[in-house]
Design an enzyme around this catalytic site. Structure first.
Site, mmCIF file in Angstrom:
data_model
loop_
_atom_site.group_PDB
_atom_site.id
_atom_site.type_symbol
_atom_site.label_atom_id
_atom_site.label_comp_id
_atom_site.label_asym_id
_atom_site.label_seq_id
_atom_site.Cartn_x
_atom_site.Cartn_y
_atom_site.Cartn_z
ATOM 1 N N SER A 154 -11.663 5.602 -3.717
ATOM 2 C CA SER A 154 -11.717 4.298 -4.378
ATOM 3 C C SER A 154 -13.182 3.920 -4.578
ATOM 4 O O SER A 154 -14.085 4.576 -4.046
ATOM 5 C CB SER A 154 -11.019 3.245 -3.511
ATOM 6 O OG SER A 154 -11.749 3.095 -2.301
ATOM 7 N N HIS A 185 -0.063 -2.188 -3.022
ATOM 8 C CA HIS A 185 -0.997 -1.505 -2.122
ATOM 9 C C HIS A 185 -0.937 -2.131 -0.724
ATOM 10 O O HIS A 185 -0.474 -3.247 -0.565
ATOM 11 C CB HIS A 185 -2.422 -1.611 -2.674
ATOM 12 C CG HIS A 185 -2.614 -0.888 -3.973
ATOM 13 N ND1 HIS A 185 -2.926 -1.527 -5.137
ATOM 14 C CD2 HIS A 185 -2.505 0.426 -4.280
ATOM 15 C CE1 HIS A 185 -3.032 -0.642 -6.119
ATOM 16 N NE2 HIS A 185 -2.775 0.561 -5.628
ATOM 17 N N ASP A 203 -2.122 6.343 1.171
ATOM 18 C CA ASP A 203 -3.319 5.976 1.921
ATOM 19 C C ASP A 203 -2.942 5.280 3.228
ATOM 20 O O ASP A 203 -3.329 5.683 4.317
ATOM 21 C CB ASP A 203 -4.215 5.078 1.052
ATOM 22 C CG ASP A 203 -5.573 4.799 1.693
ATOM 23 O OD1 ASP A 203 -5.908 5.450 2.695
ATOM 24 O OD2 ASP A 203 -6.299 3.929 1.182
ATOM 25 N N THR A 204 -2.119 4.234 3.096
ATOM 26 C CA THR A 204 -1.777 3.422 4.273
ATOM 27 C C THR A 204 -1.201 4.249 5.417
ATOM 28 O O THR A 204 -1.546 4.038 6.581
ATOM 29 C CB THR A 204 -0.775 2.316 3.852
ATOM 30 O OG1 THR A 204 -1.457 1.411 2.973
ATOM 31 C CG2 THR A 204 -0.254 1.556 5.047
ATOM 32 N N ASP A 237 -10.141 6.871 -7.835
ATOM 33 C CA ASP A 237 -8.974 5.987 -7.772
ATOM 34 C C ASP A 237 -9.380 4.605 -8.320
ATOM 35 O O ASP A 237 -10.405 4.057 -7.926
ATOM 36 C CB ASP A 237 -8.554 5.885 -6.297
ATOM 37 C CG ASP A 237 -7.207 5.220 -6.094
ATOM 38 O OD1 ASP A 237 -6.439 5.113 -7.068
ATOM 39 O OD2 ASP A 237 -6.919 4.827 -4.941
ATOM 40 N N HIS A 238 -8.577 4.055 -9.213
ATOM 41 C CA HIS A 238 -8.813 2.707 -9.761
ATOM 42 C C HIS A 238 -10.240 2.458 -10.258
ATOM 43 O O HIS A 238 -10.916 1.533 -9.780
ATOM 44 C CB HIS A 238 -8.441 1.621 -8.747
ATOM 45 C CG HIS A 238 -6.972 1.485 -8.558
ATOM 46 N ND1 HIS A 238 -6.153 0.844 -9.450
ATOM 47 C CD2 HIS A 238 -6.159 1.960 -7.588
ATOM 48 C CE1 HIS A 238 -4.895 0.921 -9.034
ATOM 49 N NE2 HIS A 238 -4.870 1.596 -7.908
ATOM 50 N N HIS A 297 1.747 4.605 -7.446
ATOM 51 C CA HIS A 297 0.729 4.015 -6.563
ATOM 52 C C HIS A 297 1.430 3.299 -5.409
ATOM 53 O O HIS A 297 2.620 3.056 -5.453
ATOM 54 C CB HIS A 297 -0.135 3.013 -7.346
ATOM 55 C CG HIS A 297 -1.208 3.687 -8.145
ATOM 56 N ND1 HIS A 297 -2.543 3.469 -7.923
ATOM 57 C CD2 HIS A 297 -1.130 4.586 -9.156
ATOM 58 C CE1 HIS A 297 -3.247 4.196 -8.770
ATOM 59 N NE2 HIS A 297 -2.419 4.884 -9.535
ATOM 60 N N GLY A 298 0.644 2.941 -4.416
ATOM 61 C CA GLY A 298 1.193 2.165 -3.292
ATOM 62 C C GLY A 298 2.417 2.821 -2.703
ATOM 63 O O GLY A 298 3.393 2.152 -2.378
HETATM 64 ZN ZN LIG Z 1 -3.424 2.197 -6.637
#
Ligand SMILES: [Zn+2]
Length: 342
Positions: free
Chosen positions: A50, A192, A271-272, A83-84, A226-227
């Protein structure tokens, strides 16, 4: 092996009906965990950073960690993805740093928070596609708005608000035609961060039918979820057991992701789950061995815990077993590929 364009991995995944996890990296232990999992499961790899990660690592640390990973793991095809990206400038600086794929998230304005207009999204994404493809670099775009805000990426929308901004399948077809993106991030009600859903999600909040509709219209479009951490209850429990404060929360069930993969999802952002795994492992060391102060003593279990999550996802998404089957092309070859398509 040098870093490869992400498009190779997505195309191979589409031809063989699997998905590829895209794991976020910020430091050495995370890259090591991903690469160890890839070696163990013979998986291709997408690592992504990111804007926050690039700031945290000052770009140079990150770039050299990626080069180290490529050097140490010559059999693993690996793509490095921004990312983003919030603006063309962010994407172009990533390309300069050696990223082989960029996301131009034109669904949001340059502040990375407020939703933009469709016209702005088409225009900025197309500009990035033109410049990136001239260098063989892959581009992901986004249509619709995701909820949640974390680590400087993502819209400042709650999950409920995000439901109003689901990707429209007709607009998706128009967007892909006008921009020429290689991959499309779709909004289907995910967000997210750790707090995605207040109960195990059903079809009214996690709208997988959007993916099925887009796939019918655009069978060759690589979709991105995503997320998409699953927020395993056992990882939350470890954090709570060792003094952490995690409220009740639910993620995107793996079986829903697998359903998406059947309908054109090729990249799944996780990610989380890795954050939760590392945090739980570190908390456990701190709680059970309060006299420990050697960072290696708590970063090693943290790295192991993340590796386990990565291995699980690589197997669950179907990318395991494919690393040595992918025919590699260079960025240079992709320059010609894109030039021919024009
Ligand atoms: Zn994302």
């Amino acid at each position: 092996m040098p870093l490869v364009p992400m498009r190779i991995l997505l195309d191979h995944a589409a031809e063989n009906n699997y998905g590829v996890a895209a794991f976020n990296v910020n430091n050495m232990e995370q890259i090591q965990a991903i690469m160890a999992a890839a070696e163990k499961t013979n998986s291709p790899v997408i690592v992504q950073a990111s804007r926050g990660a690039r700031e945290y690592t000052n770009d140079a640390y990150l770039r050299h960690l990626m080069l180290a990973a490529a050097e140490l793991h010559p059999r693993i095809p690996m793509a490095m993805h921004q990312d983003h990206g919030n603006s063309p400038a962010t994407c172009f600086s990533a390309i300069e740093q050696g990223f082989t794929s960029v996301m131009m998230d034109g669904s949001l304005s340059e502040d990375g928070k407020s939703p933009s207009t469709y016209e702005y999204n088409v225009k900025t994404t197309k500009a990035v596609v033109d410049a990136a493809h001239a260098k063989g670099v892959t581009v992901e775009g986004e249509l619709g708005c995701l909820g949640g805000i974390e680590d400087g990426h993502g819209a400042g929308l709650s999950s409920e608000e995000a439901l109003c901004h689901l990707t429209d399948p007709d607009q998706a077809a128009d967007f892909v035609a006008k921009t020429g993106v290689d991959a499309l991030a779709v909004a289907i009600g995910t967000s997210h961060g750790a707090y995605k859903f207040t109960k195990k999600p059903t079809g009214d909040v996690l709208v997988m039918t959007v993916i099925e509709k887009i796939h019918k219209k655009l069978p060759n479009c690589h979709m991105v979820m995503h997320g998409s951490s699953s927020v395993p209850q056992e990882l939350l429990e470890i954090i709570r057991q060792y003094g952490g404060d995690m409220k009740e929360t639910y993620g995107v069930p793996v079986e829903e992701i697998q359903r998406g993969i059947k309908h054109g999802v090729r990249k799944i952002n996780v990610d989380t789950d890795n954050r939760l795994a590392m945090t739980g492992a570190i908390r456990k060391v701190f709680a059970t061995k309060p006299s420990e102060f050697d960072p290696r003593k708590y970063l090693t279990p943290a790295r192991d815990a993340m590796q386990k999550v990565c291995e699980d996802r690589m197997v669950q998404f179907g990318q395991a077993g494919h690393a040595d089957k992918i025919k590699i092309k260079t960025l240079r070859e992709f320059v010609d590929f894109y030039a021919k398509g024009k």
